[in-house]
Design a protein around this motif. Sequence first.
Motif, PDB file in Angstrom:
ATOM      1  N   GLU A 246      -1.467 -20.701 -17.066  1.00 22.83           N
ATOM      2  CA  GLU A 246      -2.269 -21.863 -17.452  1.00 22.83           C
ATOM      3  C   GLU A 246      -1.887 -23.130 -16.677  1.00 22.83           C
ATOM      4  OE1 GLU A 246      -3.479 -21.890 -21.904  1.00 22.83           O
ATOM      5  OE2 GLU A 246      -1.395 -21.206 -21.868  1.00 22.83           O
ATOM      6  N   ALA A 247      -0.986 -23.017 -15.743  1.00 26.66           N
ATOM      7  CA  ALA A 247      -0.430 -24.201 -15.083  1.00 26.66           C
ATOM      8  C   ALA A 247      -1.427 -24.899 -14.163  1.00 26.66           C
ATOM      9  CB  ALA A 247       0.811 -23.813 -14.284  1.00 26.66           C
ATOM     10  N   ALA A 248      -1.503 -26.222 -14.324  1.00 30.92           N
ATOM     11  CA  ALA A 248      -2.212 -27.058 -13.358  1.00 30.92           C
ATOM     12  C   ALA A 248      -1.243 -27.549 -12.282  1.00 30.92           C
ATOM     13  CB  ALA A 248      -2.857 -28.248 -14.055  1.00 30.92           C
ATOM     14  N   LEU A 249       0.046 -27.517 -12.627  1.00 32.92           N
ATOM     15  CA  LEU A 249       1.108 -27.911 -11.701  1.00 32.92           C
ATOM     16  C   LEU A 249       2.311 -27.021 -11.953  1.00 32.92           C
ATOM     17  CD1 LEU A 249       2.578 -29.930  -9.707  1.00 32.92           C
ATOM     18  CD2 LEU A 249       3.219 -31.224 -11.768  1.00 32.92           C
ATOM     19  N   VAL A 250       2.926 -26.551 -10.872  1.00 36.65           N
ATOM     20  CA  VAL A 250       4.196 -25.842 -10.960  1.00 36.65           C
ATOM     21  C   VAL A 250       5.223 -26.656 -10.176  1.00 36.65           C
ATOM     22  CG1 VAL A 250       5.489 -23.754 -10.411  1.00 36.65           C
ATOM     23  CG2 VAL A 250       3.093 -23.585 -11.132  1.00 36.65           C
ATOM     24  N   VAL A 251       6.366 -26.918 -10.800  1.00 41.13           N
ATOM     25  CA  VAL A 251       7.463 -27.598 -10.113  1.00 41.13           C
ATOM     26  C   VAL A 251       8.612 -26.610  -9.978  1.00 41.13           C
ATOM     27  CG1 VAL A 251       9.057 -29.554 -10.079  1.00 41.13           C
ATOM     28  CG2 VAL A 251       6.782 -29.824 -11.094  1.00 41.13           C
ATOM     29  N   GLU A 252       8.916 -26.243  -8.756  1.00 41.04           N
ATOM     30  CA  GLU A 252      10.015 -25.308  -8.481  1.00 41.04           C
ATOM     31  C   GLU A 252      11.324 -26.076  -8.394  1.00 41.04           C
ATOM     32  OE1 GLU A 252      13.013 -24.345  -5.915  1.00 41.04           O
ATOM     33  OE2 GLU A 252      11.290 -25.268  -4.916  1.00 41.04           O
ATOM     34  N   ALA A 253      12.303 -25.665  -9.193  1.00 38.40           N
ATOM     35  CA  ALA A 253      13.619 -26.312  -9.207  1.00 38.40           C
ATOM     36  C   ALA A 253      14.711 -25.252  -9.158  1.00 38.40           C
ATOM     37  CB  ALA A 253      13.766 -27.195 -10.446  1.00 38.40           C
TER      38      ALA A 253
ATOM     39  N   ILE B 100      10.045 -23.941 -12.667  1.00 40.57           N
ATOM     40  CA  ILE B 100      10.765 -22.749 -12.241  1.00 40.57           C
ATOM     41  C   ILE B 100      12.240 -23.105 -12.064  1.00 40.57           C
ATOM     42  CG2 ILE B 100      10.910 -20.880 -10.566  1.00 40.57           C
ATOM     43  CD1 ILE B 100       8.192 -21.022 -11.935  1.00 40.57           C
ATOM     44  N   GLY B 101      13.083 -22.494 -12.891  1.00 35.91           N
ATOM     45  CA  GLY B 101      14.521 -22.772 -12.832  1.00 35.91           C
ATOM     46  C   GLY B 101      14.956 -23.616 -14.006  1.00 35.91           C
ATOM     47  N   ALA B 102      15.934 -23.140 -14.766  1.00 39.10           N
ATOM     48  CA  ALA B 102      16.367 -23.832 -15.984  1.00 39.10           C
ATOM     49  C   ALA B 102      17.764 -24.412 -15.847  1.00 39.10           C
ATOM     50  CB  ALA B 102      16.310 -22.871 -17.179  1.00 39.10           C
ATOM     51  N   GLY B 103      18.170 -24.703 -14.620  1.00 40.72           N
ATOM     52  CA  GLY B 103      19.459 -25.345 -14.389  1.00 40.72           C
ATOM     53  C   GLY B 103      19.409 -26.829 -14.692  1.00 40.72           C
TER      54      GLY B 103
ATOM     55  N   MET C  30       8.341 -32.837  -4.742  1.00 43.09           N
ATOM     56  CA  MET C  30       8.483 -33.742  -5.882  1.00 43.09           C
ATOM     57  C   MET C  30       9.968 -33.761  -6.236  1.00 43.09           C
ATOM     58  SD  MET C  30       6.162 -33.686  -9.347  1.00 43.09           S
ATOM     59  CE  MET C  30       5.908 -35.201 -10.300  1.00 43.09           C
ATOM     60  N   HIS C  31      10.732 -34.589  -5.535  1.00 47.00           N
ATOM     61  CA  HIS C  31      12.190 -34.582  -5.597  1.00 47.00           C
ATOM     62  C   HIS C  31      12.670 -35.586  -6.644  1.00 47.00           C
ATOM     63  CE1 HIS C  31      16.237 -35.522  -3.412  1.00 47.00           C
ATOM     64  NE2 HIS C  31      16.413 -34.684  -4.419  1.00 47.00           N
ATOM     65  N   PHE C  32      13.028 -35.075  -7.803  1.00 49.41           N
ATOM     66  CA  PHE C  32      13.592 -35.895  -8.878  1.00 49.41           C
ATOM     67  C   PHE C  32      15.077 -36.135  -8.609  1.00 49.41           C
ATOM     68  CE2 PHE C  32       9.888 -33.961 -10.771  1.00 49.41           C
ATOM     69  CZ  PHE C  32       9.403 -34.895 -11.678  1.00 49.41           C
ATOM     70  N   MET C  33      15.608 -37.185  -9.232  1.00 47.61           N
ATOM     71  CA  MET C  33      17.020 -37.502  -9.105  1.00 47.61           C
ATOM     72  C   MET C  33      17.757 -37.121 -10.396  1.00 47.61           C
ATOM     73  SD  MET C  33      17.076 -38.837  -6.043  1.00 47.61           S
ATOM     74  CE  MET C  33      15.531 -38.372  -5.228  1.00 47.61           C
ATOM     75  N   ASN C  34      19.018 -36.784 -10.262  1.00 42.91           N
ATOM     76  CA  ASN C  34      19.846 -36.359 -11.400  1.00 42.91           C
ATOM     77  C   ASN C  34      20.681 -37.533 -11.934  1.00 42.91           C
ATOM     78  OD1 ASN C  34      21.094 -34.520 -13.188  1.00 42.91           O
ATOM     79  ND2 ASN C  34      22.769 -34.193 -11.753  1.00 42.91           N
TER      80      ASN C  34
ATOM     81  N   LEU D 232       1.316 -26.792  -6.195  1.00 41.83           N
ATOM     82  CA  LEU D 232       2.655 -26.218  -6.147  1.00 41.83           C
ATOM     83  C   LEU D 232       3.602 -27.266  -5.579  1.00 41.83           C
ATOM     84  CD1 LEU D 232       1.891 -22.660  -4.674  1.00 41.83           C
ATOM     85  CD2 LEU D 232       1.916 -23.379  -7.076  1.00 41.83           C
ATOM     86  N   ALA D 233       4.587 -27.665  -6.366  1.00 37.18           N
ATOM     87  CA  ALA D 233       5.543 -28.691  -5.938  1.00 37.18           C
ATOM     88  C   ALA D 233       6.948 -28.099  -5.905  1.00 37.18           C
ATOM     89  CB  ALA D 233       5.502 -29.891  -6.887  1.00 37.18           C
ATOM     90  N   SER D 234       7.764 -28.626  -4.997  1.00 42.83           N
ATOM     91  CA  SER D 234       9.169 -28.218  -4.937  1.00 42.83           C
ATOM     92  C   SER D 234      10.054 -29.426  -5.161  1.00 42.83           C
ATOM     93  CB  SER D 234       9.504 -27.603  -3.573  1.00 42.83           C
ATOM     94  OG  SER D 234      10.891 -27.288  -3.506  1.00 42.83           O
ATOM     95  N   ASN D 235      11.108 -29.219  -5.943  1.00 42.44           N
ATOM     96  CA  ASN D 235      12.109 -30.257  -6.165  1.00 42.44           C
ATOM     97  C   ASN D 235      13.201 -30.206  -5.090  1.00 42.44           C
ATOM     98  OD1 ASN D 235      13.412 -32.348  -7.906  1.00 42.44           O
ATOM     99  ND2 ASN D 235      14.988 -30.780  -8.135  1.00 42.44           N
ATOM    100  N   THR D 236      12.940 -29.536  -3.981  1.00 39.84           N
ATOM    101  CA  THR D 236      13.934 -29.431  -2.922  1.00 39.84           C
ATOM    102  C   THR D 236      14.447 -30.800  -2.487  1.00 39.84           C
ATOM    103  OG1 THR D 236      14.401 -28.621  -0.692  1.00 39.84           O
ATOM    104  CG2 THR D 236      12.159 -29.379  -1.113  1.00 39.84           C
ATOM    105  N   SER D 237      15.738 -30.849  -2.155  1.00 34.26           N
ATOM    106  CA  SER D 237      16.329 -32.106  -1.694  1.00 34.26           C
ATOM    107  C   SER D 237      16.428 -32.184  -0.184  1.00 34.26           C
ATOM    108  CB  SER D 237      17.727 -32.276  -2.310  1.00 34.26           C
ATOM    109  OG  SER D 237      18.531 -31.146  -2.028  1.00 34.26           O
ATOM    110  N   SER D 238      16.042 -31.104   0.531  1.00 34.12           N
ATOM    111  CA  SER D 238      16.172 -31.155   1.993  1.00 34.12           C
ATOM    112  C   SER D 238      15.301 -30.160   2.745  1.00 34.12           C
ATOM    113  CB  SER D 238      17.639 -30.919   2.395  1.00 34.12           C
ATOM    114  OG  SER D 238      18.055 -29.617   2.030  1.00 34.12           O
TER     115      SER D 238
END
Length: 297
Positions: free
Chosen positions: A83-90, A9-12, A140-144, A115-121
């Motif tokens: 069909e998602a087994a995992l959603v990552v919100e970004a 979720i989110g294409a930034g 699930m906080h990935f780094m840029n 349901l996972a969030s890439n939130t940083s805080s």
Amino acid sequence: MFMEHVSIIGAGTMGNGIAHVFALNGFKVALIDVNQTQLDKALATIAKNLDRQVAKGIITEEKKMGTLQNIITHTGIEKGVQEAALVVEAATENIAIKLQLFQQLDTFVPANAILASNTSSISITKIASVTKRPGKVIGMHFMNPVPVMKLVEIINGYDTHPDVSNTIIALSTQLGKTPCVVNDYPGFIANRILMPMINEAIYSLYEGVADVEAIDTIMKLGMAHPMGPLQLADFIGLDVCLSILEVLHKGLGNPKYAPCPLLINMVTAGKLGVKSGEGFYVYTATAGNKDLVVSNH
């Protein structure tokens, strides 16, 4: 847990990087954003970054084409997550937006999906509280930049089930990342430590202790940081830095996390760093690259 379909979720910047990594590792990715122009831009960015990997010999041209074929785009959540087994919100680092998204996701995403969030805080426990599956909500906080950086900060909410945490740990490893598990407190670990350092660098500038270039050079050469804290703030986005500091200040109630007045003024003035063309440095496009020019603050 077998996973084939993942929705982002989110294409930034973060969303397209996360989509890139999942698709490169063979997952079928649905990249979702309300803005079709943003989706088109994201696909172009992914293709460009894959071209870099081909040029460096990291992947083949065939692998690049297969990765792009693994990504489909949607401008609506309902069809994109069926069909998602995992959603990552970004999505944007805004709690109101995230809570609204997770309420929608809880309605449309299959009941057994994570349901996972890439939130940083922002609190994973708070995000999970608006769903009927708090045990299946995790950070699930990935780094840029996501295709390059190895760390995934995995945040367990108060109710996150151990099986869900273990699944995301294994999945992160499958993506070629290094997972590190933390508990759900303001800023987690990465930003709880990083943001006060950036804030102190801004205070040092604000109080006239040294100029922009001196502060960044001292931290690069003296502390072996690959990028100075002020330049790093520009790349993160000064608005994002301010938002995280406000979460830390409110959540922990300690005045040491109060954002520097200079940071507040710069964000108010629209000087957000690389994304706006000016922050602590001025960024000008030349031959498709960003040239760095020290600004006077």
